[in-house]
Design a protein around this motif. Structure first.
Motif, PDB file in Angstrom:
ATOM      1  N   GLY A 140      -2.722  -0.629  -7.432  1.00 58.42           N
ATOM      2  CA  GLY A 140      -3.157  -0.544  -6.036  1.00 58.42           C
ATOM      3  C   GLY A 140      -2.536  -1.589  -5.132  1.00 58.42           C
ATOM      4  N   HIS A 141      -1.611  -2.413  -5.652  1.00 54.43           N
ATOM      5  CA  HIS A 141      -1.014  -3.436  -4.770  1.00 54.43           C
ATOM      6  C   HIS A 141      -0.192  -2.793  -3.657  1.00 54.43           C
ATOM      7  CE1 HIS A 141       3.164  -3.097  -6.033  1.00 54.43           C
ATOM      8  NE2 HIS A 141       2.698  -2.834  -7.232  1.00 54.43           N
ATOM      9  N   GLY A 142       0.159  -1.500  -3.873  1.00 51.80           N
ATOM     10  CA  GLY A 142       0.899  -0.768  -2.849  1.00 51.80           C
ATOM     11  C   GLY A 142       0.098  -0.530  -1.576  1.00 51.80           C
ATOM     12  N   LYS A 143      -1.195  -0.821  -1.610  1.00 55.87           N
ATOM     13  CA  LYS A 143      -2.017  -0.696  -0.400  1.00 55.87           C
ATOM     14  C   LYS A 143      -1.613  -1.710   0.666  1.00 55.87           C
ATOM     15  CE  LYS A 143      -6.422   0.790  -2.546  1.00 55.87           C
ATOM     16  NZ  LYS A 143      -6.589   2.068  -1.844  1.00 55.87           N
ATOM     17  N   PHE A 144      -0.990  -2.809   0.245  1.00 50.95           N
ATOM     18  CA  PHE A 144      -0.650  -3.863   1.204  1.00 50.95           C
ATOM     19  C   PHE A 144       0.405  -3.407   2.205  1.00 50.95           C
ATOM     20  CE2 PHE A 144      -2.779  -6.880  -1.583  1.00 50.95           C
ATOM     21  CZ  PHE A 144      -3.282  -7.790  -0.653  1.00 50.95           C
ATOM     22  N   ARG A 145       0.146  -3.687   3.478  1.00 53.38           N
ATOM     23  CA  ARG A 145       1.120  -3.480   4.532  1.00 53.38           C
ATOM     24  C   ARG A 145       1.466  -4.842   5.111  1.00 53.38           C
ATOM     25  NH1 ARG A 145       1.601   0.113   2.212  1.00 53.38           N
ATOM     26  NH2 ARG A 145       1.038   2.278   2.468  1.00 53.38           N
ATOM     27  N   THR A 146       2.733  -5.000   5.580  1.00 55.04           N
ATOM     28  CA  THR A 146       3.133  -6.308   6.096  1.00 55.04           C
ATOM     29  C   THR A 146       3.316  -6.287   7.618  1.00 55.04           C
ATOM     30  OG1 THR A 146       5.410  -5.742   5.602  1.00 55.04           O
ATOM     31  CG2 THR A 146       4.268  -7.060   3.961  1.00 55.04           C
ATOM     32  N   ASP A 147       2.974  -5.165   8.248  1.00 56.36           N
ATOM     33  CA  ASP A 147       3.107  -5.075   9.706  1.00 56.36           C
ATOM     34  C   ASP A 147       1.731  -4.790  10.297  1.00 56.36           C
ATOM     35  OD1 ASP A 147       3.653  -4.549  12.343  1.00 56.36           O
ATOM     36  OD2 ASP A 147       5.438  -3.335  11.914  1.00 56.36           O
ATOM     37  N   ILE A 148       1.290  -5.650  11.174  1.00 57.72           N
ATOM     38  CA  ILE A 148      -0.076  -5.571  11.682  1.00 57.72           C
ATOM     39  C   ILE A 148      -0.212  -4.574  12.836  1.00 57.72           C
ATOM     40  CG2 ILE A 148       0.208  -7.465  13.365  1.00 57.72           C
ATOM     41  CD1 ILE A 148      -2.867  -7.270  11.222  1.00 57.72           C
ATOM     42  N   ARG A 149       0.905  -4.274  13.529  1.00 58.73           N
ATOM     43  CA  ARG A 149       0.786  -3.626  14.841  1.00 58.73           C
ATOM     44  C   ARG A 149       0.022  -2.305  14.847  1.00 58.73           C
ATOM     45  NH1 ARG A 149       6.926  -4.476  16.190  1.00 58.73           N
ATOM     46  NH2 ARG A 149       6.830  -4.119  13.933  1.00 58.73           N
ATOM     47  N   ASN A 150       0.406  -1.400  13.915  1.00 52.49           N
ATOM     48  CA  ASN A 150      -0.257  -0.091  13.909  1.00 52.49           C
ATOM     49  C   ASN A 150      -1.704  -0.148  13.443  1.00 52.49           C
ATOM     50  OD1 ASN A 150       1.663   1.634  14.956  1.00 52.49           O
ATOM     51  ND2 ASN A 150       2.838   1.552  13.038  1.00 52.49           N
ATOM     52  N   MET A 151      -2.031  -1.270  12.807  1.00 53.52           N
ATOM     53  CA  MET A 151      -3.342  -1.373  12.183  1.00 53.52           C
ATOM     54  C   MET A 151      -4.453  -1.578  13.189  1.00 53.52           C
ATOM     55  SD  MET A 151      -2.606  -3.654   8.878  1.00 53.52           S
ATOM     56  CE  MET A 151      -1.956  -2.876   7.415  1.00 53.52           C
ATOM     57  N   LEU A 152      -4.072  -2.080  14.342  1.00 54.77           N
ATOM     58  CA  LEU A 152      -5.124  -2.494  15.278  1.00 54.77           C
ATOM     59  C   LEU A 152      -5.646  -1.346  16.131  1.00 54.77           C
ATOM     60  CD1 LEU A 152      -3.545  -5.905  16.299  1.00 54.77           C
ATOM     61  CD2 LEU A 152      -5.291  -5.433  14.565  1.00 54.77           C
ATOM     62  N   LYS A 153      -4.927  -0.218  16.096  1.00 50.79           N
ATOM     63  CA  LYS A 153      -5.294   0.915  16.960  1.00 50.79           C
ATOM     64  C   LYS A 153      -6.707   1.413  16.709  1.00 50.79           C
ATOM     65  CE  LYS A 153      -0.540   2.515  17.461  1.00 50.79           C
ATOM     66  NZ  LYS A 153       0.460   3.309  16.752  1.00 50.79           N
ATOM     67  N   SER A 154      -7.114   1.376  15.434  1.00 46.41           N
ATOM     68  CA  SER A 154      -8.426   1.948  15.111  1.00 46.41           C
ATOM     69  C   SER A 154      -9.564   0.959  15.360  1.00 46.41           C
ATOM     70  CB  SER A 154      -8.432   2.411  13.651  1.00 46.41           C
ATOM     71  OG  SER A 154      -8.234   1.279  12.808  1.00 46.41           O
ATOM     72  N   ASP A 155      -9.218  -0.219  15.887  1.00 45.87           N
ATOM     73  CA  ASP A 155     -10.220  -1.233  16.222  1.00 45.87           C
ATOM     74  C   ASP A 155     -11.113  -1.587  15.023  1.00 45.87           C
ATOM     75  OD1 ASP A 155     -11.512  -3.041  17.881  1.00 45.87           O
ATOM     76  OD2 ASP A 155     -13.006  -1.558  18.536  1.00 45.87           O
ATOM     77  N   PRO A 156     -10.490  -2.040  13.931  1.00 50.73           N
ATOM     78  CA  PRO A 156     -11.272  -2.302  12.715  1.00 50.73           C
ATOM     79  C   PRO A 156     -11.996  -3.653  12.766  1.00 50.73           C
ATOM     80  CG  PRO A 156      -8.999  -2.927  12.344  1.00 50.73           C
ATOM     81  CD  PRO A 156      -9.064  -2.374  13.748  1.00 50.73           C
ATOM     82  N   VAL A 157     -12.974  -3.789  11.874  1.00 49.21           N
ATOM     83  CA  VAL A 157     -13.589  -5.096  11.637  1.00 49.21           C
ATOM     84  C   VAL A 157     -12.650  -5.875  10.722  1.00 49.21           C
ATOM     85  CG1 VAL A 157     -15.511  -6.283  10.484  1.00 49.21           C
ATOM     86  CG2 VAL A 157     -15.945  -4.239  11.887  1.00 49.21           C
ATOM     87  N   LEU A 158     -12.371  -7.131  11.049  1.00 52.94           N
ATOM     88  CA  LEU A 158     -11.508  -7.961  10.203  1.00 52.94           C
ATOM     89  C   LEU A 158     -12.311  -8.502   9.017  1.00 52.94           C
ATOM     90  CD1 LEU A 158      -8.885  -9.610   9.603  1.00 52.94           C
ATOM     91  CD2 LEU A 158      -9.888 -11.433  11.003  1.00 52.94           C
ATOM     92  N   VAL A 159     -11.753  -8.345   7.810  1.00 50.94           N
ATOM     93  CA  VAL A 159     -12.337  -8.978   6.622  1.00 50.94           C
ATOM     94  C   VAL A 159     -11.297  -9.970   6.112  1.00 50.94           C
ATOM     95  CG1 VAL A 159     -13.323  -8.634   4.333  1.00 50.94           C
ATOM     96  CG2 VAL A 159     -13.505  -6.814   6.056  1.00 50.94           C
ATOM     97  N   LEU A 160     -11.574 -11.252   6.268  1.00 45.07           N
ATOM     98  CA  LEU A 160     -10.609 -12.272   5.871  1.00 45.07           C
ATOM     99  C   LEU A 160     -11.004 -12.783   4.481  1.00 45.07           C
ATOM    100  CD1 LEU A 160      -8.161 -13.744   7.102  1.00 45.07           C
ATOM    101  CD2 LEU A 160      -9.756 -15.439   8.033  1.00 45.07           C
ATOM    102  N   LEU A 161     -10.082 -12.635   3.521  1.00 41.71           N
ATOM    103  CA  LEU A 161     -10.417 -12.987   2.126  1.00 41.71           C
ATOM    104  C   LEU A 161      -9.564 -14.142   1.611  1.00 41.71           C
ATOM    105  CD1 LEU A 161     -10.772  -9.535   0.290  1.00 41.71           C
ATOM    106  CD2 LEU A 161     -12.546 -10.920   1.394  1.00 41.71           C
ATOM    107  N   ASP A 162     -10.178 -14.996   0.808  1.00 37.81           N
ATOM    108  CA  ASP A 162      -9.499 -16.087   0.100  1.00 37.81           C
ATOM    109  C   ASP A 162      -8.851 -17.097   1.053  1.00 37.81           C
ATOM    110  OD1 ASP A 162      -9.080 -17.216  -2.475  1.00 37.81           O
ATOM    111  OD2 ASP A 162      -6.976 -16.628  -2.417  1.00 37.81           O
ATOM    112  N   CYS A 163      -9.317 -17.118   2.279  1.00 37.42           N
ATOM    113  CA  CYS A 163      -8.937 -18.144   3.244  1.00 37.42           C
ATOM    114  C   CYS A 163      -9.965 -18.012   4.357  1.00 37.42           C
ATOM    115  CB  CYS A 163      -7.520 -17.960   3.778  1.00 37.42           C
ATOM    116  SG  CYS A 163      -7.250 -16.430   4.672  1.00 37.42           S
TER     117      CYS A 163
END
Lengths: 320, 320
Positions: free
Chosen positions: A64-87
């Motif tokens: 499942g490591h393929g779930k990671f995306r490295t570009d934030i721009r498209n992600m913000l459109k859906s107005d998600p709740v941020l979950v910040l992990l391990d930092c």
């Protein structure tokens, strides 16, 4: 460790989440993120997983490591709740300048920031993966094999596979549950510790052959010439600085990696007797008691001497 | 794993026991013997602990290892019941020629002998220490810190500290109980893995510098000249043959240790793909699938070639 009620309600309430973790992600960051993403998806949530940096090669065995995306721009459109992990600060995740309608922070590092609407920070937890394990149970989600492998890897990486002092009875009990759910300890250990390529092994030997022991300090170096000769890269030196700790009379290991132009990155590792964070700080670096680092400049003889002097001074200060 | 009733009654019935374990004892043999001795003493039994060989230096951190005696003669006067641990034939413990009025055998190795009035042999158990843990619980003895440290060390040694395929959920659950009773994972791991003396470290580097990789086989050697140069002994090579397994393309590691007069001891280690026991058997040796050994004669070029040929032949046989 009980999952706080406000953390549970936050995950139950919302429908869309962006899980983000620290730059240069390690096994705990990756495993925690992927396992939580799978668990949230299992209860019908929409989840995106972000890291500014790609998943390092040595962690690409994690399902499942393929779930990671490295570009934030498209992600913000859906107005998600941020979950910040391990930092626990957005800049650690490369999220400066972005804003979210709300945020949940789950971490086990020392608190450095007051960021986050909902915060669950347990510095007594060996790994963020351990907190995610408790959270998934509290959410009532059945552990899948993929979740278990991610969480077992997360805990393994942050406890040195049960060799560090953060290995508590709770860590072992949780890990037993993860094995029951399908995690394979030997497969994970082999993936973490027995997948050096031959070039890396040759670099390791070149570096260990430079070992010099002085007043309980083991000094090794890795030069640009060695990288060139073996066709390796700086990330191939991961774990090298730990190795001289095997020697009983070594209280501290210092590895100098040549950055170029008389510049060096020093990695310090200790076994408890020396506080290497304090030494690194005298050179403008930092870290933890048993693992720290700094950057420095000068020819090798100079930077070596400066380190030995700093240790002597620190030990002198302790005595007086 | 349930302790058989007949094992429990045997320990409850008698008053005097001689615990013996295999020659050249490892951490499982030592930890199992000492923990069981402590538990039996806690319920008022008289116990003697025997091994033909002294406790190796690296295991002298284990509390209570001083219980071991290396002379059997005075021990037999009290006519004790023999408790054979971590092996199942008297000759493995150097007990040929002695007789006992009765005997209990507790082991996890493949059965090789039908010795013993009462036998509890579970080859599916990761360590004899795990069986002793269940036995102590079934006897109703409260685990002391000393017992816990011995059993945790026993399990650590036989599972590679939870890295081998015998690391089950049960192993981790038992280990969690041992940590609750006072075993310290980091102290035990440091004692097992980070106490090489400097001479041994230098021998390790000399040996690794001989590494040659051929068809997925990593070949290293340790010569008498290296022992002389570093002031080390054959037992200092313990664990060396495992190290080249770190290389991803290595399916088998073979270390040749020079015995003298063109004689060599070969230690083979694999990761599952090659059955090294089968290879060792072709040279009159033996072992397990992933760890085996044999003795051989000839100059190094010859013994090296013979090994490569044996592997090729075995792989050819598999294909046809």
């Amino acid at each position: 460790m009980k999952t706080p009620g406000k953390v549970l309600s936050a995950f139950r309430r919302d429908a869309r989440f962006l899980i983000a973790t620290h730059i240069n992600p390690d096994g705990d960051a990756i495993g925690s993120s992927v396992a939580l993403a799978c668990a949230l998806e299992a209860i019908g949530k929409k989840v995106l997983v972000y890291d500014r940096d790609p998943v390092p090669k040595i962690y690409r065995f994690m399902p499942g490591h393929g779930k990671f995306r490295t570009d934030i721009r498209n992600m913000l459109k859906s107005d998600p709740v941020l979950v910040l992990l391990d930092c626990n600060a957005p800049d650690r995740a490369g999220l400066e300048g972005f804003s979210f309608r709300s945020s949940i922070v789950i971490d086990h590092h020392e608190t450095e920031s007051d960021f986050g609407d909902i915060r669950w920070i347990r510095k007594d937890a060996a790994a963020t993966g351990l907190l995610i394990h408790y959270l998934i149970k509290a959410l009532g989600v059945a552990l899948t094999r993929d979740m278990a492998e991610n969480l077992y890897t997360a805990i393994s990486v942050d406890t040195g596979t049960f060799r560090y002092s953060n290995t508590t009875a709770g860590v072992l009990t949780a890990s037993a549950e993860l094995v029951k759910a399908g995690a394979e300890p030997n497969v994970i250990a082999e993936s973490l510790y027995e997948t050096w390529d031959y070039k890396r092994f040759r670099l390791f030997l070149l570096s260990m052959n430079t070992l010099e022991k002085k007043n309980g300090i083991a000094i090794t170096r890795v030069t640009r010439e060695m990288f060139r000769k073996t066709g390796t890269k700086p990330e191939d030196t991961e774990q090298f600085s730990n190795f001289p700790r095997k020697i009983d009379s070594v209280k501290m290991s210092a590895m100098f990696r040549e950055l170029g132009g008389n510049q060096w990155k020093a990695s310090l590792r200790a076994k408890g007797a020396v506080n290497v964070a304090a030494i690194a700080e005298t050179f403008g670096g930092g870290g933890h008691r048993n693992a720290a680092g700094y950057k420095t400049e000068g020819d090798f003889a100079c930077v070596r001497r400066a380190l030995l002097q700093a240790v002597r001074k620190l030990e002198g200060d302790k005595k007086t």
